[in-house]
Structure formats: structure tokens, C-alpha cells
Design an enzyme around this catalytic site. Structure first.
Site, PDB file in Angstrom:
ATOM      1  CB  CYS A   1      66.124  12.632  49.153  1.00  0.00           C
ATOM      2  SG  CYS A   1      65.884  12.158  47.441  1.00  0.00           S
TER       3      CYS A   1
ATOM      4  CB  CYS B   1      68.185  14.316  46.763  1.00  0.00           C
ATOM      5  SG  CYS B   1      66.397  14.317  46.619  1.00  0.00           S
TER       6      CYS B   1
END
Length: 111
Positions: free
Chosen positions: A31, A34
Site C-alpha cells: 500500500c 500506507c
């Protein structure tokens, strides 16, 4: 440094029920957002004003049972727990919203 990683549902349950406020970053290695917000979250964990709050992270791919238990639908998701109960969450990589949420939570949990 690095944040502690919760790896099992039993460990998750034990941590959120310790009686200390907890904020958890639900993340994934693949991600992009993230990877951007993770270091910002970690920076907050080291600040003295948040010493009464425990910070953890969970990799949703390594712990799908925890992710399913709390209903994770997108990453990053930050969840706030107090006395075993979920009290707030934030979905997305918004540094300002994350900071505001952490500050508000830390203020509310001070005795």
C-alpha cells in the site's frame, strides 16, 4: 525504532483490553499511502505528549483474522481503542486528520 506489530487475534484482544488507550495502524506492505503515512504515525508514537497512549501496527495480509474481526475495508485505517472498545477510526492517509485525532484522543484519556 519501529512500532510493535500485533500478529495474532489473541494478542490483539489482550492489548486492547489492557486498560490503556491504544491506536493501531492497519497497513499493508504493498500500500503506497500506507508507506507514506506510516513514518508519520510512528513519529507521533515517540512524542512525550502521547506517552499515555500505546501505538501498534497490524499488517492486514499477515493477520487477516484481526482485519476481518474489526471490519477493515481499506488501508491505511487507524483504529482507536479504549478499555477494549473501538472509539474512533480514520480511513486514509491524511496526516493532519491523523494528528488531530491522536491529539483529541490523548486529551480525552488523560485523568
Amino acid at each position: 525504532m519501529g512500532l510493535p506489530v500485533i500478529k495474532s487475534l489473541a494478542e490483539f484482544t489482550e492489548i486492547i483490553n489492557r486498560g490503556r488507550p491504544v491506536i493501531i495502524d492497519f497497513t499493508a506492505t504493498w500500500c503506497g499511502p500506507c508507506r507514506v503515512i506510516g513514518p508519520i504515525f510512528e513519529k507521533f508514537s515517540g512524542q512525550a505528549q502521547f506517552s499515555g497512549v500505546d501505538f501498534y501496527k497490524i499488517d492486514v495480509d499477515d493477520s487477516p483474522d484481526i482485519s476481518q474481526e474489526v471490519g477493515i475495508r481499506a488501508m491505511p485505517t487507524f483504529m482507536v481503542f479504549n478499555n477494549g472498545n473501538k472509539v474512533d477510526d480514520l480511513v486514509g492517509a491524511d496526516p493532519k486528520a491523523l494528528e488531530v485525532g491522536i491529539v483529541q484522543f490523548a486529551l480525552c484519556t488523560r485523568s
